[in-house]
Motif scaffolding. Structure first.
Motif, PDB file in Angstrom:
ATOM      1  N   HIS A 235       0.833  -1.208   0.000  1.00  0.00           N
ATOM      2  CA  HIS A 235       0.000   0.000   0.000  1.00  0.00           C
ATOM      3  C   HIS A 235       0.867   1.257   0.000  1.00  0.00           C
ATOM      4  O   HIS A 235       0.370   2.336  -0.323  1.00  0.00           O
ATOM      5  N   ALA A 236       2.121   1.134   0.380  1.00  0.00           N
ATOM      6  CA  ALA A 236       3.022   2.290   0.389  1.00  0.00           C
ATOM      7  C   ALA A 236       3.180   2.891  -0.996  1.00  0.00           C
ATOM      8  O   ALA A 236       3.444   4.098  -1.134  1.00  0.00           O
TER       9      ALA A 236
ATOM     10  N   GLN B 135       9.425   5.756   4.079  1.00  0.00           N
ATOM     11  CA  GLN B 135      10.399   6.848   4.141  1.00  0.00           C
ATOM     12  C   GLN B 135      11.008   6.977   5.531  1.00  0.00           C
ATOM     13  O   GLN B 135      12.195   7.270   5.674  1.00  0.00           O
ATOM     14  N   MET B 136      10.191   6.764   6.554  1.00  0.00           N
ATOM     15  CA  MET B 136      10.710   6.803   7.921  1.00  0.00           C
ATOM     16  C   MET B 136      11.822   5.778   8.101  1.00  0.00           C
ATOM     17  O   MET B 136      12.903   6.084   8.627  1.00  0.00           O
TER      18      MET B 136
ATOM     19  N   LEU C 208      12.718  -2.904   6.004  1.00  0.00           N
ATOM     20  CA  LEU C 208      11.275  -2.989   5.823  1.00  0.00           C
ATOM     21  C   LEU C 208      10.870  -4.371   5.329  1.00  0.00           C
ATOM     22  O   LEU C 208      11.640  -5.025   4.618  1.00  0.00           O
ATOM     23  N   ILE C 209       9.656  -4.777   5.656  1.00  0.00           N
ATOM     24  CA  ILE C 209       9.034  -5.927   5.023  1.00  0.00           C
ATOM     25  C   ILE C 209       7.709  -5.480   4.416  1.00  0.00           C
ATOM     26  O   ILE C 209       6.922  -4.774   5.073  1.00  0.00           O
ATOM     27  N   HIS C 210       7.489  -5.872   3.170  1.00  0.00           N
ATOM     28  CA  HIS C 210       6.207  -5.654   2.511  1.00  0.00           C
ATOM     29  C   HIS C 210       5.499  -7.004   2.389  1.00  0.00           C
ATOM     30  O   HIS C 210       5.773  -7.776   1.483  1.00  0.00           O
ATOM     31  N   PRO C 211       4.585  -7.319   3.303  1.00  0.00           N
ATOM     32  CA  PRO C 211       3.814  -8.554   3.141  1.00  0.00           C
ATOM     33  C   PRO C 211       2.766  -8.382   2.042  1.00  0.00           C
ATOM     34  O   PRO C 211       2.291  -7.269   1.775  1.00  0.00           O
ATOM     35  N   GLY C 212       2.400  -9.492   1.441  1.00  0.00           N
ATOM     36  CA  GLY C 212       1.288  -9.464   0.501  1.00  0.00           C
ATOM     37  C   GLY C 212      -0.014  -9.689   1.242  1.00  0.00           C
ATOM     38  O   GLY C 212      -0.199  -9.224   2.373  1.00  0.00           O
TER      39      GLY C 212
END
Length: 282
Positions: free
Chosen positions: A160-161, A180-181, A198-202
């Motif tokens: 969503h980012a 960004q943080m 960071l981790i981007h989960p689906g």
């Protein structure tokens, strides 16, 4: 050589790469946070389980972690309240004897189109999912800097980012800010040997998804994804362990995507299938 070195784990300890580490995970009484806590405990870390409104579930996770042979604790705190977060971090350090790993996982989301948003819910999403992440990252980093031993911070963000999903404006905004943080923190903390990733989960099979979808929808729509199913919470946990493993010490400011291919242009495969059918018919 930094305190965290790729040579710091012997072959005999390779199955428990976080042995001796102390981790604090926000929003860990259920869902992805629970999966992270269990995987970190399996990897040898002591864990503190943060919860907001589910003390019984938090204690259940504590017992599961203790059964894996590590110390585990539960601390209730509203992650959107900076004072409560500072108190939680201090309590976690006192209970575990320090802090090596912080995982910012707690989130809140209310799904409405922008023009129909309840502004109290909109603000709550921002307060928990954006400000909550900041409060925890900042307080955790301060403790790590004070200790002088480096550390790891993992921020659970989201596709969503960068994907403007309709009906989720506040959540989209919060997760874009998370990215960004985390990257900015990675720059600022590198000299302190504190890694931030960071981790981007689906689309992950969590209790929270049932706030928005029926069980049958999760099953049927999950089967349509590139990997044919929803992700599991412990798959995200294993990603967090990988990022915090001393052997991953050259990774900072990065994003680990664990999504079963959901961000790939998989819907466009119909073009290939249609071309095949046309070729076969001629």
């Amino acid at each position: 050589m930094s305190a965290e070195s790729s040579d710091s784990i012997s072959p005999s300890d390779s199955s428990r790469p976080l042995k001796g580490k102390r981790a604090l995970i926000s929003g860990a009484s259920r869902g992805i946070g629970r999966g992270i806590a269990l995987e970190m405990a399996q990897a040898g870390a002591s864990v503190t389980i943060n919860y907001h409104s589910n003390p019984e579930e938090a204690e259940s996770v504590v017992k599961e972690c203790e059964a894996l042979g590590v110390a585990a604790f539960a601390i209730g705190a509203d992650i959107s309240d900076a004072d409560q977060v500072r108190g939680m971090v201090s309590d976690a350090c006192q209970q575990m004897g320090g802090l090596d790993i912080v995982v910012s996982n707690a989130a809140y989301s209310d799904r409405h189109l922008m023009l129909e948003s309840d502004m109290d819910e909109f603000r709550r999403t921002i307060d928990v999912s954006m400000w909550g992440a900041f409060h925890l990252v900042r307080s955790g980093a301060q403790k790590m800097v004070d200790s002088g031993n480096g550390g790891n911070i993992v921020v659970i963000s989201s596709p969503h980012a960068h994907m403007p999903m309709p009906g989720a404006m506040a959540y989209n905004m919060a997760k874009a800010a998370n990215d960004q943080m985390a990257r900015t923190a990675a720059v600022e903390l590198a000299s302190k040997r504190i890694r931030v990733n960071l981790i981007h989960p689906g689309w992950i099979d969590t209790p929270g998804e049932r706030k928005f979808f029926k069980e049958e929808t999760l099953r049927s729509e999950g089967a349509k994804l590139p990997w044919g199913r929803l992700g599991q919470i412990r798959e995200i946990g294993r990603g967090a362990v990988f990022l915090c493993d001393p052997r991953s010490e050259y990774i900072t400011g990065s994003t680990l995507t664990i999504d079963g291919g959901i961000q790939l242009p998989w819907r466009e495969m119909y073009r290939v299938e249609e071309a095949r059918r046309e070729t076969a018919a001629t």
